[in-house]
Design an enzyme around this catalytic site. Sequence first.
Site, short mmCIF file in Angstrom:
data_model
loop_
_atom_site.label_atom_id
_atom_site.label_comp_id
_atom_site.label_asym_id
_atom_site.label_seq_id
_atom_site.Cartn_x
_atom_site.Cartn_y
_atom_site.Cartn_z
N ASN A 36 16.77 35.71 47.58
CA ASN A 36 17.91 34.63 47.18
C ASN A 36 18.95 34.34 48.39
O ASN A 36 20.04 33.84 48.55
CB ASN A 36 18.88 35.33 45.97
CG ASN A 36 18.44 35.78 45.05
OD1 ASN A 36 17.17 34.63 44.53
ND2 ASN A 36 18.92 36.88 44.68
N HIS A 124 23.55 32.78 33.05
CA HIS A 124 23.20 33.86 33.31
C HIS A 124 23.70 34.69 32.80
O HIS A 124 24.47 34.85 31.91
CB HIS A 124 23.44 34.76 34.76
CG HIS A 124 22.83 34.90 35.33
ND1 HIS A 124 24.00 36.68 35.77
CD2 HIS A 124 21.95 35.59 36.15
CE1 HIS A 124 23.78 37.36 36.51
NE2 HIS A 124 22.41 37.01 36.80
N GLU A 172 26.55 27.02 35.00
CA GLU A 172 26.35 27.26 35.90
C GLU A 172 26.42 26.00 36.70
O GLU A 172 25.71 24.73 36.04
CB GLU A 172 24.73 28.38 36.07
CG GLU A 172 24.43 29.57 35.93
CD GLU A 172 24.15 30.23 35.32
OE1 GLU A 172 23.06 29.97 36.32
OE2 GLU A 172 23.30 31.00 34.42
N SER A 176 19.90 29.07 37.62
CA SER A 176 18.70 30.18 38.63
C SER A 176 17.70 29.56 37.02
O SER A 176 16.05 30.44 38.73
CB SER A 176 18.57 31.47 38.34
OG SER A 176 19.05 31.84 36.84
N ASP A 202 30.05 28.47 37.43
CA ASP A 202 29.03 29.81 38.63
C ASP A 202 28.48 29.64 39.09
O ASP A 202 27.37 28.32 39.07
CB ASP A 202 28.83 31.00 37.06
CG ASP A 202 27.51 31.89 37.79
OD1 ASP A 202 27.50 31.72 39.32
OD2 ASP A 202 27.26 32.96 37.77
N HIS A 205 23.99 30.07 42.78
CA HIS A 205 22.98 30.01 43.79
C HIS A 205 22.76 28.27 44.47
O HIS A 205 22.25 27.67 44.56
CB HIS A 205 21.71 29.21 42.42
CG HIS A 205 21.52 30.59 41.63
ND1 HIS A 205 20.42 31.31 42.69
CD2 HIS A 205 22.05 31.07 40.77
CE1 HIS A 205 20.17 32.62 41.33
NE2 HIS A 205 21.06 32.24 40.42
N LYS A 236 23.96 35.81 47.65
CA LYS A 236 22.77 35.27 47.93
C LYS A 236 22.75 34.80 49.10
O LYS A 236 22.70 35.26 50.33
CB LYS A 236 22.86 34.18 46.23
CG LYS A 236 21.49 34.98 45.69
CD LYS A 236 22.12 34.22 44.33
CE LYS A 236 21.88 35.25 43.29
NZ LYS A 236 22.05 35.65 42.08
C1 LIG Z 1 23.14 36.68 40.29
C2 LIG Z 1 23.80 35.90 39.07
C3 LIG Z 1 25.45 36.47 39.19
C4 LIG Z 1 25.26 37.88 39.40
O1 LIG Z 1 25.95 38.00 40.96
P1 LIG Z 1 25.47 39.01 42.40
O2 LIG Z 1 26.85 39.28 42.86
O3 LIG Z 1 24.56 39.74 42.20
O4 LIG Z 1 26.30 40.20 40.87
C5 LIG Z 1 26.30 35.54 38.88
N1 LIG Z 1 25.43 34.97 37.61
C6 LIG Z 1 24.95 33.74 38.06
C7 LIG Z 1 24.45 33.04 38.00
C8 LIG Z 1 23.27 34.85 39.13
O5 LIG Z 1 22.82 34.06 39.43
#
Ligand SMILES: *Cc1c(COP(=O)(O)O)cnc(C)c1O
Length: 385
Positions: A36, A124, A172, A176, A202, A205, A236
């Site tokens: 990522n 997620h 999101e 992802s 969220d 990404h 990421k």
């Molecule tokens: C990777 C991810 C997370 C988790 O984040 P981390 O910091 O790796 O725990 C949360 N939400 C989404 C959409 C993700 O892709």
Amino acid sequence: MAAWRETGMLRTLPQMQPCGRYVLDGGRKLLNLSANDYLGLAADEDLRRQFLHTLSEQEYVFGSSSSRLLGGNHPVFDRLEHLIAARYGREACLLFNSGYHANSGILPALADRDTLMVADKRVHASLIDGMRLARAQNGAAFCRFPHQDYARLAEILHGRGRHFARVLVVTESIFSMDGDCTDLRALVDLKRHFDNVLLYVDEAHAVGVRGSGGLGLAQEQDCIGGIDFLVGTFGKALAASGAYLVCGRVVKDWLVNTARPLLFSTALPPVAAEWAAFVFARLPQFEDRRRHLAALSHRFQTASAGLPGTVAATDSHLVPYVLGDPARAQACAHRLRAAGFYCLPVRPPTVPPGRAGVRFSLNAAMTEAELDALAAALGSLSDAD
Ligand SMILES: *Cc1c(COP(=O)(O)O)cnc(C)c1O
């Protein structure tokens, strides 16, 4: 486990060593299409060196020794929160140890028995776990709407949502596993028709990758102010670790009292927060990398259009190659590895049944030639099929 092995579902820890934009597999160097590190910052040794030069002796602190509520509130955390809140032009920011901590902690702290959470079907696992916890602990309700189906979402808000004091719409910004972008503007507009609806987005990404200042899709779509709870992660594109929530002052104060992953877990290592702050401060400077990544994504999707596994072109740097059956996905990943490309099969429960495949995660350190070669390798695999 024997049954998982037979159906291509058994997971094991890959024995690979990351090395810039490659991984080392025994003596072989494979292009890493499963990381990522979207801006190529984790692979950037110069940037790391610059960072180390900025650190004073008292900033080399590798552990916080306790949660921030006890003695662990090192000054870097407040500094980083102020920086982030100011960049977003919002009242407050609250750090979490990871995106998983954030999502699984914030939702149960916000949603009570008068709250309905309405989530996109493909959000997620950390968001799903947050909703499940909120239901188990507080009796909050949740339901899902079909992926990106805003008409169905509107029906839920007009119908079932009317019976709740609060409705949290959870989504999101770049998904992802599908790589598609949410129309955040449309959701903000929809929300404005209701006095009980709040929006939780969220951006894991999209942070770093999208928006003129690298703040994400909400910045690109010019609707940061319409998002009540905006989660970003450092793990990421920012090549660090941890996560943050951008929110209002009162929400932050509430979460400092109620978000259990914040109360009951040792704070991030201060030196990790220093690195996150160093990278976050520089996000606007990475415009060239963002542009290169967008161009690469476009080129790769054009080159791979028409192959049997390609789904409708996504408008991001995440490119799913859906094959359907987990065993086929595993075989494809295996053969790509033999051709010099490291990518992992994605299988249920990470994706819905019938959508197993390989996911290509592109980054700004890659070259056009490398991705042309990947498209060619995919083409010869499908000929052999
Ligand atoms: C990777 C991810 C997370 C988790 O984040 P981390 O910091 O790796 O725990 C949360 N939400 C989404 C959409 C993700 O892709």
